[in-house]
Design an enzyme around this catalytic site. Structure first.
Site, PDB file in Angstrom:
ATOM      1  N   LYS A 117       0.725  -1.178  -0.074  1.00 43.88           N
ATOM      2  CA  LYS A 117      -0.069  -0.049  -0.074  1.00 43.88           C
ATOM      3  C   LYS A 117       0.639   1.265   0.172  1.00 43.88           C
ATOM      4  O   LYS A 117       0.602   2.225  -0.679  1.00 43.88           O
ATOM      5  CB  LYS A 117      -0.914   0.120   1.374  1.00 43.88           C
ATOM      6  N   HIS A 140      -9.188   8.778  -5.883  1.00 43.12           N
ATOM      7  CA  HIS A 140      -7.789   8.190  -6.040  1.00 43.12           C
ATOM      8  C   HIS A 140      -6.980   8.684  -4.826  1.00 43.12           C
ATOM      9  O   HIS A 140      -6.394   7.765  -4.052  1.00 43.12           O
ATOM     10  CB  HIS A 140      -7.103   8.878  -7.367  1.00 43.12           C
ATOM     11  N   HIS A 143      -8.592   6.959  -1.466  1.00 45.62           N
ATOM     12  CA  HIS A 143      -8.256   5.747  -1.530  1.00 45.62           C
ATOM     13  C   HIS A 143      -6.834   5.317  -0.933  1.00 45.62           C
ATOM     14  O   HIS A 143      -6.544   4.529   0.058  1.00 45.62           O
ATOM     15  CB  HIS A 143      -8.533   4.856  -2.892  1.00 45.62           C
TER      16      HIS A 143
END
Length: 263
Positions: A117, A140, A143
Site C-alpha cells: 500500500k 484516487h 483511497h
C-alpha cells in the site's frame, strides 16, 4: 482535542507488541499520508508548473510489473491462509491470539500487504511527473491515503489479521488485473483505447466492496456474538459504502454518461 491528547492516544500500548518498521507507528504513517497530500495537492504541482511532463514510461513499466508480481504473491499467500490452512472461522474471523502457531505467518503477510500500500502511493507520483492531473481525483487520493493510515491504526488499537484479511485477498486480486492493464497500456500505448477490459476493472472494484459490505452486514445480523470488534464491522460497512458510491460515480461519469450523450 489538543495535540497532547492525540499523542496520549497513540501512547497507549499496541494490541500487537511486535514492532514492525513504519507499520507499528500510526504517527509515522500519519506523517507519510500528510506528506503525500501536501506533495500531490501543492508541492508537486508547483514543482511541475514551469516544466514539461517527464517521460517516466520505463519506470512505470518496471513499477507495474513489480506490482503484478507482488500482488500475485500476496493473493496466493492470503488465499492459502484463508481457504487452505483455514486459520479462521469464516463466519467470525477474529484476530488470532498472539500465541497461535500461525500468528507469525499472518503478521508477515499483513505487513507485506501494508508495504504494498505504501508502494501504491507511487501511482500518484507518476501522475504528477506526467502532469496528468485529471487522474488525481478525490477517489484516487482518498483511497490511497486511507489504505496507508487505516491499517496502521487498526494494528495499533486492535491487532493484525482477522476479518480484514478478506479485504486484503480481494484487493490483491483486483490489483493483479488493474496493474496488468496499466502494464499493457504503457507497453503498447497505440492500443490503449482498444483495451476492452478497462471498464471491467471498475466493475471488479465495485464487486469487491459489495462483498466486503455483505460480509460485515451478515456477521452483524446473523452472528452478533462474533468477537471481531463491532466498531471494525461498522467501519468496514461505512468504508465499503463510501467506495461503492465513489467508484459507482466514476463508472457512471466514465462509461454510462458518455454513451448516453452519444446516443
Amino acid at each position: 482535542m489538543n495535540s497532547s491528547t492525540i499523542l496520549d492516544i497513540f501512547r497507549t500500548p499496541p494490541a500487537d507488541p511486535v514492532k514492525l518498521p513504519i507499520y507499528s507507528s500510526p504517527l509515522v504513517c500519519l506523517l507519510i499520508v500528510l506528506g503525500y497530500l501536501v506533495f500531490v495537492l501543492k508541492l508537486g504541482r508547483d514543482f511541475m508548473a514551469n516544466r514539461k511532463p517527464y517521460n517516466v514510461r520505463r519506470a512505470m513499466l518496471v513499477y507495474n510489473l513489480c506490482q503484478i508480481l507482488m500482488n500475485i504473491v500476496l493473493f496466493g499467500l492470503g488465499f492459502h491462509l484463508l481457504f487452505v490452512r483455514r486459520i479462521y472461522n469464516l463466519r467470525c474471523m477474529t484476530m488470532l491470539p498472539l500465541e497461535h502457531p500461525d500468528k507469525f505467518r499472518e503478521r508477515l503477510i499483513v505487513y507485506a500487504y501494508f508495504i504494498n500500500k505504501l508502494l501504491d502511493l507511487l501511482d500518484t507520483l507518476f501522475f504528477v511527473l506526467r502532469k496528468s492531473y485529471k487522474q488525481i481525483t478525490v477517489l484516487h487520493v482518498y483511497h490511497h491515503a486511507l489504505m496507508v493510515l487505516g491499517p496502521a491504526l487498526v494494528l495499533h488499537f486492535f491487532g493484525t489479521g482477522g476479518q480484514y484479511c478478506t479485504m486484503g485477498v480481494l484487493n490483491s486480486f483486483v490489483h493483479i488485473v488493474m496493474y496488468s492493464y496499466y502494464f499493457v497500456a504503457a507497453q503498447y500505448p497505440q492500443i490503449k483505447g482498444k483495451l476492452w477490459w478497462k471498464q471491467y476493472i471498475t466493475k471488479l472494484q465495485l464487486l469487491q466492496f459489495v462483498i466486503l459490505a455483505l460480509q460485515a452486514a451478515l456477521v452483524l445480523c446473523f452472528n452478533p456474538g462474533c468477537a471481531f470488534p463491532r466498531f471494525l464491522q461498522y467501519l468496514q460497512l461505512a468504508v465499503s459504502a463510501s467506495m461503492m458510491i465513489m467508484f459507482g460515480n466514476f463508472y457512471y461519469q466514465s462509461y454510462i454518461k458518455p454513451k448516453s450523450k452519444s446516443q
